[in-house]
Every structure is written in C-alpha cells, then in structure tokens.
Design an enzyme around this catalytic site. Structure first.
Site, mmCIF file in Angstrom:
data_model
loop_
_atom_site.group_PDB
_atom_site.id
_atom_site.type_symbol
_atom_site.label_atom_id
_atom_site.label_comp_id
_atom_site.label_asym_id
_atom_site.label_seq_id
_atom_site.Cartn_x
_atom_site.Cartn_y
_atom_site.Cartn_z
ATOM 1 N N CYS A 1 -0.549 4.158 2.026
ATOM 2 C CA CYS A 1 -0.364 4.068 3.482
ATOM 3 C C CYS A 1 1.095 4.336 3.868
ATOM 4 O O CYS A 1 1.358 4.997 4.867
ATOM 5 C CB CYS A 1 -0.711 2.670 4.005
ATOM 6 S SG CYS A 1 -2.126 1.904 3.239
ATOM 7 N N ASP A 2 2.041 3.806 3.107
ATOM 8 C CA ASP A 2 3.433 3.759 3.571
ATOM 9 C C ASP A 2 4.404 4.649 2.793
ATOM 10 O O ASP A 2 5.560 4.796 3.195
ATOM 11 C CB ASP A 2 3.959 2.308 3.494
ATOM 12 C CG ASP A 2 3.121 1.366 4.341
ATOM 13 O OD1 ASP A 2 2.589 1.818 5.370
ATOM 14 O OD2 ASP A 2 2.991 0.175 3.977
ATOM 15 N N CYS B 1 0.832 -1.202 0.000
ATOM 16 C CA CYS B 1 0.000 0.000 0.000
ATOM 17 C C CYS B 1 0.873 1.261 0.000
ATOM 18 O O CYS B 1 1.323 1.706 1.064
ATOM 19 C CB CYS B 1 -0.934 -0.008 1.210
ATOM 20 S SG CYS B 1 -1.969 1.453 1.300
#
Ligand code: NAP
Length: 308
Positions: free
Chosen positions: A136-137, A133
């Site tokens: 997200c990261d 992701c």
C-alpha cells in the site's frame, strides 16, 4: 434476509474458496466482509507459489478472480461488519451493523491482522512513516531509506518489494538467522540495496512531522545505536481475529481457533478456515484447501439437520 445455509465471515482466499464450493453445491451462501475482499492477499503485490501461475499472479487480481468465481455460482456478498454471533436452537444468528441474519452454519474466515511492536513512536508515526503494508505505502518512499522489522517470509518478501522504489532497505532482525524460507533468504542476500542489521530490535521511532530515525538496540548487549530512515515497515507476524467466537469455540493458547481435519470447531455448525485456524502452514494454497473442506463439511451437517 431469508435464513442462509452458510454464512462465511471474511473475504480472503479461505472465505472465497468456501464460497465457491458452497454456492456451487447450491447452498444459500452469503459472505460477509467488512473491508475490501482479498484479506492479506489483497495487500500482497505478487504471489509466486500459488499453483497454476508459473509467472506469479498479483494478490488483488487473484482475490478478485476468486470472488467473481464464487459470485458466478450464486454466492451473495455483503459489505458490513459482524458484531456478534448468537447460538440458537439448530441455527445461529449473525448480528451485523445492518441487521441480523439466521444461518444453519458459520464459516469463520476472519484471518489475522498485523502484530504491533508496542514501542514509543509506533502509534504516533503510524501513517507518517510507520506502515504495516509495503504494497500500500511503498511507493511513497521513492529514493528514501527505509527499514523492515522481522525475519519471516512476510518481512523478507516485503523488503524485496520495497527495493524497487527505495534507495536502501535495512532488514532489522532480533536474531542472527532469518526465519524466512531459503529461497527468499537467498534472494534478499543477493540484492545489493538490502542491508541486514542482525541481533537488533527497534527501541524507539523518532522524527519531526514524519519519521526520521530509529533507535536500535543490540539484543546481545543492549547497546543503543541510531539509524537514519524515513520509513519503518513492521512485519513481526500476525494475530488471529477470533473474537467473534472466542466464547463458543475452543481457542488455543495463542488465540487461534482449534479445528479437526474437517475444519469443525468444538461447536457443531461452526467451522474455521485459513489464518484464524490453528495450523502449521499459512499460505494461500492451504487457505483455499481449508475453505473447500469446510464447505463440504458444512454441507454434510446441513443435510443431517434436514433429516432430523
Ligand atoms: P512469522 O513467520 O511469525 O515471522 C515473524 C518474524 O518477526 C520472525 O522473524 C520473528 O522473529 C519476528 N518477531 C516477532 N516478534 C517480534 C518482536 N517483538 N520484535 C522483533 N521481531 C519480532 O510471521 P510472517 O512473516 O508474518 O508470516 C506469517 C505466516 O504467513 C507464516 O506461516 C509465513 O510462512 C506465511 N507467509 C508466507 C509467505 C510466502 O510464502 N511467500 C509470505 C508471507 C507470509 P524470530 O524469527 O526470532 O521468531
């Protein structure tokens, strides 16, 4: 909880659209989601091709607006995990971690989850440089060099997103030509800090406390080479989450639920929508269309049950 007309399992765009149509038709509707609403869309920074938003719209925002819309019409939202679905006479029992609910119909909107490479280092470094992701990261890799594995829309779109933070993004693809749409291909080719590694797969991920390098294998002659990187983002497709109904509805050889044009599965009263369904185009726009069609189909089925 009293018997429901429709239980929707999964809170991505397909499930939320089912919820809007079902609740607006005054059907007793509950959507069950085990995580955050939004499904894969909630992990997408920006959606540029959903009609009505010429400047694009953030994935989490679109999901939140859809959820608000469904709840305004009276859809119930339950945050729990569905353990199993039992077929009863003229209804289904949906068994969750927090108890059971009976329902006349079930809409499977369980989507698909990221596919893993299954190589050495992938599990060991998950969360320490290996990610599925970018939204997200990505920000954790500011000014670093990372690679994205895959050549589809998801890989190219997320590689473009990662260029905002990182120093360099390598797109590692097993063939000499991308699968992604021409628009994304051109955007990536014209981005100076994206470099393509064609005819390559990752053989092994190595590091210390976190990822430090990938061992690449040339798919033509199997020769190995090293690439120094701090992050590996894996986008090699998704696998459908159809387990809950795999013994009661027809599933195709790739694990997707087979439906007709009205989203009916081989089991009366069970419908499937969005990415978990066998279909040719997996997009937010086709997911919400599936959701609307399934809710209307379910409504007709419930009316017939009442006439019996
Ligand atoms: P996808 O289209 O199935 O692409 C998967 C990519 O991973 C392919 O390039 C494939 O290579 C590669 N791959 C598969 N297994 C591999 C392995 N073991 N090792 C190395 N590479 C491997 O999956 P996706 O990109 O996740 O997209 C899924 C669906 O969502 C598609 O229908 C896509 O159009 C849609 N989507 C759309 C958007 C958008 O429109 N903006 C964004 C994201 C996703 P090959 O090409 O050689 O098969």
């Amino acid at each position: 909880m009293e018997k429901q007309d429709i239980i929707i399992i999964g809170g991505g765009p397909a499930g939320l659209a089912s919820g809007i149509y079902a609740a607006r038709a005054a059907l007793k509707t509950t959507l069950i989601e085990k995580g955050m609403p939004g499904g894969l869309v909630a992990n997408t920074e920006y959606i540029e091709n959903y009609p009505g938003f010429p400047e694009g719209i953030g994935g989490p925002e679109l999901a939140m607006q859809m959820q608000n819309q469904a709840m305004r019409f009276g859809m119930e939202f339950k945050n729990t995990n569905v353990e199993s679905i039992k077929k009863m006479e003229n209804c289904f029992e949906v068994i969750t971690e927090d108890g059971s609910i009976n329902t006349s119909t079930v809409i499977m909107a369980t989507g698909a989850s990221p596919r893993m490479l299954g190589i050495e280092g992938e599990g060991e470094y998950h969360g320490r440089g290996v990610s599925y992701c970018a939204t997200c990261d990505g920000a954790l890799f500011r000014d670093k060099d990372v690679c994205v594995i895959g050549g589809g829309d998801a890989a190219v779109e997320e590689a473009l997103f990662l260029t905002k933070f990182t120093n360099k993004v390598y797109i590692i693809h097993r063939r000499g030509e991308l699968r992604a749409t021409k628009y994304l291909q051109e955007k990536a080719m014209n981005t100076s800090n994206i470099e393509f590694k064609w005819f390559s797969i990752i053989d092994k991920i190595e590091g210390e406390a976190t990822v430090k390098k990938a061992i690449l294998k040339d798919t033509r002659d199997e020769s190995l080479s090293e690439l120094s990187i701090d992050g590996v983002f894996i986008y090699i497709g998704t696998k459908p989450a159809a387990n809950l109904v795999s013994d009661i509805v027809k599933i195709n050889s790739n694990g997707y639920i087979v439906t007709d044009e009205e989203m009916k599965t081989s089991q009366s009263g069970i419908y499937a929508v969005g990415d978990v369904r066998e279909k040719t185009l997996r997009q937010v726009v086709t997911a919400v269309s599936d959701g609307a069609v399934a809710a209307v189909s379910a409504e007709k089925y419930i009316e017939k049950l009442a006439d019996k």
